[in-house]
Design a protein around this motif. Structure first.
Motif, PDB file in Angstrom:
ATOM      1  N   GLY A   1       0.388  20.655  -3.299  1.00 21.61           N
ATOM      2  CA  GLY A   1       1.475  19.940  -4.391  1.00 21.61           C
ATOM      3  C   GLY A   1       2.032  18.822  -3.666  1.00 21.61           C
ATOM      4  O   GLY A   1       2.682  18.915  -4.515  1.00 21.61           O
ATOM      5  N   GLU A   2       1.942  19.327  -2.367  1.00 20.03           N
ATOM      6  CA  GLU A   2       2.762  18.305  -1.569  1.00 20.03           C
ATOM      7  C   GLU A   2       1.909  16.899  -1.319  1.00 20.03           C
ATOM      8  O   GLU A   2       0.854  16.769  -2.416  1.00 20.03           O
ATOM      9  N   THR A   3       2.667  15.392  -1.994  1.00 21.93           N
ATOM     10  CA  THR A   3       2.967  14.810  -2.228  1.00 21.93           C
ATOM     11  C   THR A   3       2.525  14.078  -0.570  1.00 21.93           C
ATOM     12  O   THR A   3       2.748  13.684   0.604  1.00 21.93           O
ATOM     13  N   ILE A   4       0.842  12.930  -0.501  1.00 22.08           N
ATOM     14  CA  ILE A   4       0.082  12.285   0.164  1.00 22.08           C
ATOM     15  C   ILE A   4      -0.183  10.453  -0.424  1.00 22.08           C
ATOM     16  O   ILE A   4      -0.770  10.588  -1.693  1.00 22.08           O
ATOM     17  N   LEU A   5       0.677   9.796   0.177  1.00 23.03           N
ATOM     18  CA  LEU A   5       0.312   8.496   0.299  1.00 23.03           C
ATOM     19  C   LEU A   5      -0.795   8.601   0.816  1.00 23.03           C
ATOM     20  O   LEU A   5      -1.530   8.098   2.520  1.00 23.03           O
ATOM     21  N   VAL A   6      -1.980   7.892   0.301  1.00 24.53           N
ATOM     22  CA  VAL A   6      -3.569   6.997   0.674  1.00 24.53           C
ATOM     23  C   VAL A   6      -3.141   6.072   1.093  1.00 24.53           C
ATOM     24  O   VAL A   6      -3.509   4.978  -0.715  1.00 24.53           O
ATOM     25  N   VAL A   7      -2.842   5.537   2.089  1.00 30.26           N
ATOM     26  CA  VAL A   7      -3.284   3.395   2.040  1.00 30.26           C
ATOM     27  C   VAL A   7      -4.502   3.375   2.740  1.00 30.26           C
ATOM     28  O   VAL A   7      -5.391   3.830   2.963  1.00 30.26           O
ATOM     29  N   GLU A   8      -5.494   2.327   1.737  1.00 29.40           N
ATOM     30  CA  GLU A   8      -6.834   2.012   2.187  1.00 29.40           C
ATOM     31  C   GLU A   8      -6.953   0.852   0.982  1.00 29.40           C
ATOM     32  O   GLU A   8      -6.749   1.054   0.103  1.00 29.40           O
ATOM     33  N   ASP A   9      -7.158   0.233   1.854  1.00 27.18           N
ATOM     34  CA  ASP A   9      -8.033  -1.131   1.301  1.00 27.18           C
ATOM     35  C   ASP A   9      -9.112  -1.472   0.539  1.00 27.18           C
ATOM     36  O   ASP A   9      -9.832  -1.915  -0.497  1.00 27.18           O
ATOM     37  N   ASN A  10     -10.094  -0.126   0.998  1.00 25.59           N
ATOM     38  CA  ASN A  10     -11.760  -0.499  -0.159  1.00 25.59           C
ATOM     39  C   ASN A  10     -11.777   0.392  -1.413  1.00 25.59           C
ATOM     40  O   ASN A  10     -10.714   1.799  -0.575  1.00 25.59           O
TER      41      ASN A  10
ATOM     42  N   ASP B   1      -9.939  11.747  -4.831  1.00 24.91           N
ATOM     43  CA  ASP B   1     -10.473  12.553  -5.651  1.00 24.91           C
ATOM     44  C   ASP B   1     -10.072  14.231  -4.886  1.00 24.91           C
ATOM     45  O   ASP B   1     -10.067  15.613  -5.539  1.00 24.91           O
ATOM     46  N   ILE B   2     -10.668  13.740  -3.786  1.00 22.74           N
ATOM     47  CA  ILE B   2     -10.264  14.811  -2.976  1.00 22.74           C
ATOM     48  C   ILE B   2      -9.273  15.835  -2.624  1.00 22.74           C
ATOM     49  O   ILE B   2      -9.124  17.048  -2.575  1.00 22.74           O
ATOM     50  N   LEU B   3      -8.265  15.014  -2.833  1.00 25.26           N
ATOM     51  CA  LEU B   3      -7.165  15.764  -2.524  1.00 25.26           C
ATOM     52  C   LEU B   3      -6.365  16.070  -3.560  1.00 25.26           C
ATOM     53  O   LEU B   3      -5.978  17.224  -3.509  1.00 25.26           O
TER      54      LEU B   3
ATOM     55  N   GLN C   1      -1.631   6.029  -4.370  1.00 28.81           N
ATOM     56  CA  GLN C   1      -2.387   5.190  -4.077  1.00 28.81           C
ATOM     57  C   GLN C   1      -1.242   4.036  -3.228  1.00 28.81           C
ATOM     58  O   GLN C   1      -0.205   3.006  -3.829  1.00 28.81           O
ATOM     59  N   ALA C   2      -1.306   3.071  -2.611  1.00 27.85           N
ATOM     60  CA  ALA C   2      -1.405   1.505  -1.835  1.00 27.85           C
ATOM     61  C   ALA C   2      -2.772   0.896  -0.961  1.00 27.85           C
ATOM     62  O   ALA C   2      -3.361   2.065  -0.665  1.00 27.85           O
ATOM     63  N   VAL C   3      -3.030   0.229  -1.625  1.00 32.05           N
ATOM     64  CA  VAL C   3      -4.000  -1.193  -1.430  1.00 32.05           C
ATOM     65  C   VAL C   3      -3.665  -2.135  -0.383  1.00 32.05           C
ATOM     66  O   VAL C   3      -4.692  -3.032   0.141  1.00 32.05           O
TER      67      VAL C   3
ATOM     68  N   GLN D   1       6.166  -0.639   0.455  1.00 30.89           N
ATOM     69  CA  GLN D   1       7.437  -0.085  -0.398  1.00 30.89           C
ATOM     70  C   GLN D   1       7.003   0.660  -1.295  1.00 30.89           C
ATOM     71  O   GLN D   1       8.156   1.564  -2.059  1.00 30.89           O
ATOM     72  N   ASP D   2       6.324   1.998  -0.948  1.00 26.99           N
ATOM     73  CA  ASP D   2       5.433   2.604  -2.063  1.00 26.99           C
ATOM     74  C   ASP D   2       6.204   3.902  -1.033  1.00 26.99           C
ATOM     75  O   ASP D   2       7.195   4.501  -1.190  1.00 26.99           O
ATOM     76  N   VAL D   3       6.528   3.929   0.317  1.00 27.49           N
ATOM     77  CA  VAL D   3       7.317   4.663   1.487  1.00 27.49           C
ATOM     78  C   VAL D   3       8.484   5.106   0.735  1.00 27.49           C
ATOM     79  O   VAL D   3       9.447   5.180   1.206  1.00 27.49           O
ATOM     80  N   GLU D   4       9.052   3.595   0.931  1.00 31.81           N
ATOM     81  CA  GLU D   4      10.540   3.590   0.992  1.00 31.81           C
ATOM     82  C   GLU D   4      10.894   4.020  -1.034  1.00 31.81           C
ATOM     83  O   GLU D   4      12.124   4.752  -0.395  1.00 31.81           O
ATOM     84  N   ALA D   5       9.907   3.932  -1.700  1.00 33.12           N
ATOM     85  CA  ALA D   5       9.946   4.169  -3.138  1.00 33.12           C
ATOM     86  C   ALA D   5      10.199   5.905  -3.209  1.00 33.12           C
ATOM     87  O   ALA D   5      11.568   6.062  -4.065  1.00 33.12           O
ATOM     88  N   HIS D   6       9.318   5.765  -2.390  1.00 30.11           N
ATOM     89  CA  HIS D   6       9.325   8.066  -2.252  1.00 30.11           C
ATOM     90  C   HIS D   6       8.700   8.459  -1.551  1.00 30.11           C
ATOM     91  O   HIS D   6       7.661   7.511  -0.966  1.00 30.11           O
ATOM     92  N   ILE D   7       8.872   8.968  -0.389  1.00 22.56           N
ATOM     93  CA  ILE D   7       8.917   9.361   1.454  1.00 22.56           C
ATOM     94  C   ILE D   7       8.197  10.524   0.020  1.00 22.56           C
ATOM     95  O   ILE D   7       8.351  11.176   0.363  1.00 22.56           O
ATOM     96  N   PRO D   8       6.694  10.451   1.056  1.00 20.16           N
ATOM     97  CA  PRO D   8       5.559  11.122   1.385  1.00 20.16           C
ATOM     98  C   PRO D   8       5.773  12.553   2.498  1.00 20.16           C
ATOM     99  O   PRO D   8       6.383  12.266   2.665  1.00 20.16           O
ATOM    100  N   ASP D   9       4.791  13.543   2.280  1.00 15.12           N
ATOM    101  CA  ASP D   9       4.559  14.467   2.995  1.00 15.12           C
ATOM    102  C   ASP D   9       4.069  14.921   3.701  1.00 15.12           C
ATOM    103  O   ASP D   9       3.800  14.697   5.019  1.00 15.12           O
ATOM    104  N   LEU D  10       3.099  13.187   3.909  1.00 13.00           N
ATOM    105  CA  LEU D  10       2.245  12.810   4.641  1.00 13.00           C
ATOM    106  C   LEU D  10       1.528  11.416   4.080  1.00 13.00           C
ATOM    107  O   LEU D  10       1.313  11.776   2.952  1.00 13.00           O
ATOM    108  N   ILE D  11       1.217  10.649   5.377  1.00 12.62           N
ATOM    109  CA  ILE D  11       0.540   9.780   5.220  1.00 12.62           C
ATOM    110  C   ILE D  11      -0.411   9.212   5.525  1.00 12.62           C
ATOM    111  O   ILE D  11      -1.522   9.789   7.223  1.00 12.62           O
ATOM    112  N   LEU D  12      -1.963   9.289   4.751  1.00  8.01           N
ATOM    113  CA  LEU D  12      -3.750   8.504   5.383  1.00  8.01           C
ATOM    114  C   LEU D  12      -3.604   6.847   5.598  1.00  8.01           C
ATOM    115  O   LEU D  12      -3.702   6.517   4.568  1.00  8.01           O
ATOM    116  N   MET D  13      -3.053   6.896   6.882  1.00  6.41           N
ATOM    117  CA  MET D  13      -3.134   5.114   7.060  1.00  6.41           C
ATOM    118  C   MET D  13      -4.797   4.731   7.258  1.00  6.41           C
ATOM    119  O   MET D  13      -5.440   4.911   8.488  1.00  6.41           O
TER     120      MET D  13
END
Ligand code: MN
Length: 131
Positions: A3-12, A21-23, A32-34, A41-53
């Protein structure tokens, strides 16, 4: 617990969809951020529990973005896992120096990804964590 929020930063786009999909299948809320700019900007708007960078991003690269997030007291504690291209030797060291808490080599091992994510989330939630 998921249920935690994960921000995935990936341009591909393919990698972004694959990881998202897996998460989601494991019960996480995915944002998501591309690009690096979008990630900040996304982290400032909503602090996630973890970031995949992803490290290689257009504009602000992943290491620069990690530095920005780690320099902000409000977001410094968010675990950041770098996604590094396997061919890029020295990426792991650079990721650590930039403040990343861990790294995953590409191509991403989709079977071990959820376990890796869980490990970092549990470490971040643990009371033994430095305060
Ligand atoms: Mn990339």
């Amino acid at each position: 617990m998921a249920g935690e929020t994960i921000l995935v930063v990936e341009d591909n786009p393919l990698n972004l969809e694959l990881v998202s999909d897996i998460l989601e299948a494991h019960g996480y809320q995915v944002r998501q951020a591309v690009s690096g700019k979008e990630a900040v900007q996304d982290v400032e708007a909503h602090i996630p529990d973890l970031i995949l960078m992803d490290i290689q991003l257009p504009g602000l690269d992943g290491l620069t973005v990690t530095g920005i997030i780690k320099d902000n007291a409000e977001t410094a504690a968010v675990p950041i896992i770098a996604l590094t291209a396997h061919a890029m030797r020295g990426d792991e060291e650079k990721a650590r120096e930039a403040g990343c808490d861990g790294y995953i080599s590409k191509p991403i091992d989709t079977r071990s990804l959820p376990e890796t994510i869980r490990k970092f989330l549990d470490a971040a939630e643990s009371p033994s964590k430095e305060s």
